[in-house]
Design an enzyme around this catalytic site. Structure first.
Site, mmCIF file in Angstrom:
data_model
loop_
_atom_site.group_PDB
_atom_site.id
_atom_site.type_symbol
_atom_site.label_atom_id
_atom_site.label_comp_id
_atom_site.label_asym_id
_atom_site.label_seq_id
_atom_site.Cartn_x
_atom_site.Cartn_y
_atom_site.Cartn_z
ATOM 1 N N SER A 106 -40.250 16.101 -55.402
ATOM 2 C CA SER A 106 -39.042 15.596 -55.118
ATOM 3 C C SER A 106 -38.307 15.532 -56.451
ATOM 4 O O SER A 106 -39.167 14.918 -57.444
ATOM 5 C CB SER A 106 -38.777 14.448 -54.115
ATOM 6 N N TYR B 26 -39.112 5.238 -51.262
ATOM 7 C CA TYR B 26 -39.240 6.625 -51.229
ATOM 8 C C TYR B 26 -39.503 7.201 -52.649
ATOM 9 O O TYR B 26 -40.217 7.835 -53.086
ATOM 10 C CB TYR B 26 -38.092 7.459 -50.531
#
Length: 232
Positions: free
Chosen positions: A137, A150
């Site tokens: 990501s 996250y």
């Protein structure tokens, strides 16, 4: 293009599903680790060249069982694609009771790929041109949006990717970390800051992944940053 035997986690939906459908169309043999294999029966992925295997990324034994079943089905494994992951908005100053959510981020986003890579490593090393592709990501490269849990898990995953690359280099294993920002999947369904058509699309990430598998070992990039918006 040489046909590969590929393990893909997270292939039930989203990016993982798009990757699996593209690679199957390209003629590869696939082993898909999913929580509910029955959900893929009757779909395009219910195919003679596809093994549907029960898999829970939080269970280390599931990784060993999946690799063993794949070798039994296909004889060997040469490619591993980590697409399974969970998203969370746990902030830095999280509330009491959110500890389990943080632990799940670690278990799925970091330890899941770690356990599975460990289980598949002898097969990848024996091939001489093994490949590992990891959906990380942009949150593994910078911190934005108050996503402490996250972001921490994705930074750790990026570090794991670097170690995979370093330790597998002499055995011909090449690793690529794909780092998208927003992709038009269920994970981004609640995002209102950008129209869905302006986001990266799962099929485009699948196309990039397919192209990676066509490259020789001398030309495999370690990192692909894929941002649908301007990163400054």
């Amino acid at each position: 293009m040489t046909s590969r035997t590929i393990l893909i986690s997270g292939a039930s939906r989203g990016i993982g599903r798009a990757i699996a459908e593209r690679l199957l169309a390209d003629g590869h043999r696939l082993s898909l680790g999913v929580r509910n294999p029955a959900a893929l029966r009757g779909t395009a992925l219910d195919h003679p060249n596809v093994l549907l295997q029960p898999y829970n990324a939080e269970d280390p034994a599931a990784a060993e069982a999946w690799v063993a079943a794949s070798v039994n089905q296909f004889g060997a494994i040469d490619t591993l694609i980590h697409s399974a992951g969970v998203f969370s908005r746990v902030p830095l100053l999280f509330e009491s009771g959110q500890e389990r959510e943080i632990q799940q981020l670690w278990d799925v986003n970091v330890m899941g790929p770690w356990w599975l890579t460990r289980a598949a490593w002898p097969q990848l090393a024996a091939h001489g041109s093994g490949r590992i592709v990891v959906l990380v990501s942009m949150s593994g490269k910078r911190s934005k949006g108050r996503l402490a849990g996250y972001t921490a898990s994705k930074f750790a995953l990026m570090g794991l990717c670097q170690t995979m690359r370093n330790e597998g280099w002499e055995q011909g294993i090449r690793v690529t970390a794909i780092c998208p920002s927003w992709v038009n999947t269920d994970m981004a369904a609640a995002v209102n800051a950008m129209p869905k058509e302006a986001m990266s699309q799962p099929g485009d990430i699948a196309s990039l992944t397919a192209q990676l598998l066509e490259l020789p070992n001398s030309c495999v990039p370690f990192e692909l940053a894929v941002s649908c918006n301007l990163e400054t």
